[in-house]
Design an enzyme around this catalytic site. Structure first.
Site, PDB file in Angstrom:
ATOM      1  N   TYR A 249      -1.655  -1.363  10.453  1.00  0.00           N
ATOM      2  CA  TYR A 249      -1.838  -1.656   9.085  1.00  0.00           C
ATOM      3  C   TYR A 249      -0.776  -1.160   8.319  1.00  0.00           C
ATOM      4  O   TYR A 249      -0.192  -1.798   7.416  1.00  0.00           O
ATOM      5  CB  TYR A 249      -3.132  -0.814   8.496  1.00  0.00           C
ATOM      6  CG  TYR A 249      -3.489  -1.204   7.106  1.00  0.00           C
ATOM      7  CD1 TYR A 249      -4.232  -2.271   6.475  1.00  0.00           C
ATOM      8  CD2 TYR A 249      -3.200  -0.143   6.097  1.00  0.00           C
ATOM      9  CE1 TYR A 249      -4.252  -2.468   5.084  1.00  0.00           C
ATOM     10  CE2 TYR A 249      -3.472  -0.290   4.787  1.00  0.00           C
ATOM     11  CZ  TYR A 249      -4.065  -1.211   4.247  1.00  0.00           C
ATOM     12  OH  TYR A 249      -4.214  -1.637   2.817  1.00  0.00           O
TER      13      TYR A 249
ATOM     14  N   SER B 292       0.694  -0.999  -0.065  1.00  0.00           N
ATOM     15  CA  SER B 292      -0.078  -0.042  -0.204  1.00  0.00           C
ATOM     16  C   SER B 292       0.872   1.261  -0.090  1.00  0.00           C
ATOM     17  O   SER B 292       1.975   1.270   0.438  1.00  0.00           O
ATOM     18  CB  SER B 292      -0.980   0.061   1.304  1.00  0.00           C
ATOM     19  OG  SER B 292      -1.652   1.312   1.420  1.00  0.00           O
TER      20      SER B 292
END
Length: 311
Positions: A216, A203
């Site tokens: 995350y 990401s």
């Protein structure tokens, strides 16, 4: 008088129209979703607007003809778009997903089968040791082999402060997002030979961490590192390992505790392209990295983030 002497030829007009259609700022709609909420993990089909996973918009060209793939988190969002794209590119596809996501998974299985390919549904929870240990072998058995693994399943839950972020959530996020990649990739390598590929989902958060998703973001940085290390380890075996780093992409993850509800209407609007991406826009990156067209690329992270600068 010929067409050129009149100004614009029909071919030039068609090219101009095609270029306009490919304008990245408008090719997909700029969504301004209403505030909404679903309990984790949520369903794509109940998200407003429903994310575009390519059911009507992805056209395959046979780049993965005859390949056999497992996609984790393949029921919705990016994983669903990848599974559908792989099938339309000629691959048989197994998808791993949570049992609670069965409604979304059925859509994907149907799309794979309508593409004329074998679809294998493997519901289960990556928090379950037995499921983690067996899902890859189950996919290979059902598909008759395995030469593509897409490690895509992910958990993202916001917390305003570190004090609110529990050890239990940290353990779950790390188990699902990165630790499972070790287990699944190890199992996949037993089935893989030269020409096989592993593609991991990282990401933009690996580079620009949002302080509300510390756990995350940390896993996504770890995925980049894991990708580069494993790629070096298996290169001599003719197996490639790469990653895709999406930016803000409109998926059910965002409405099931992945984003503050008040920020949903402007989600992704701060990218250089001015909008959030759609899952179908991520799929070509995975197709490219899984195909022989990327044969000299390994240990790389392909950023698909709407133009945000990254290292």
């Amino acid at each position: 008088m010929d067409n050129n002497s009149q100004g614009t030829s029909p071919d030039a007009a068609r090219l101009t129209a095609q270029l306009a259609a490919d304008d990245p700022t408008t090719r997909h709609p700029k969504v301004s979703p209403p505030e909404q909420d679903q309990p984790e993990p949520g369903l794509d089909v109940k998200t407003e607007p429903v994310p575009d996973i390519g059911l009507e918009s992805y056209v395959g060209l046979g780049r993965l003809r005859g390949r056999k793939a497992l996609v984790t988190g393949g029921d919705s969002g990016i994983g669903a778009a990848v599974a559908i794209a792989f099938a339309r590119e000629g691959a048989d596809v197994a998808i791993a997903y949570l049992p609670a996501e069965e409604e979304d998974a059925r859509r994907v299985v149907t799309a794979i089968e309508e593409a004329g390919r074998t679809a294998v549904a493997l519901p289960g929870d990556l928090m379950d040791r037995d499921y983690r240990a067996g899902v890859v072998d189950a996919a290979a058995a059902e598909l008759g082999g395995l030469d593509i693994l897409v490690n895509n399943a992910g958990k993202q839950v916001i917390n305003e402060t570190l004090e609110e972020l529990s050890d239990e959530q940290i353990d779950e996020t790390f188990q699902i997002n990165i630790k499972s990649m070790f287990t699944l990739s190890r199992a996949a390598l037993r089935h893989m030979g030269p020409g096989s590929t592993i593609v991991n989902t990282t990401s933009v958060q690996a580079y620009e961490p949002n302080p509300m998703i510390l756990d995350y973001a940390a896993t996504k940085a770890a995925i980049n590192n894991f990708t580069k290390g494993l790629a070096q380890q298996v290169a001599s075996r003719g197996i490639r390992v790469n990653a895709v780093a999406p930016g803000p992409v409109w998926t059910v993850l965002q409405v099931s505790e992945g984003q503050p509800k008040g920020k949903l209407p402007v989600f992704g609007h701060n990218t250089p392209l001015g909008r959030a991406g759609q899952p179908v826009e991520m799929a070509p990156a995975y197709v490219f990295l899984a195909s022989g067209e990327s044969s000299y690329i390994s240990g790389d992270t392909l950023n698909a983030n709407g133009g945000t600068p990254t290292p």
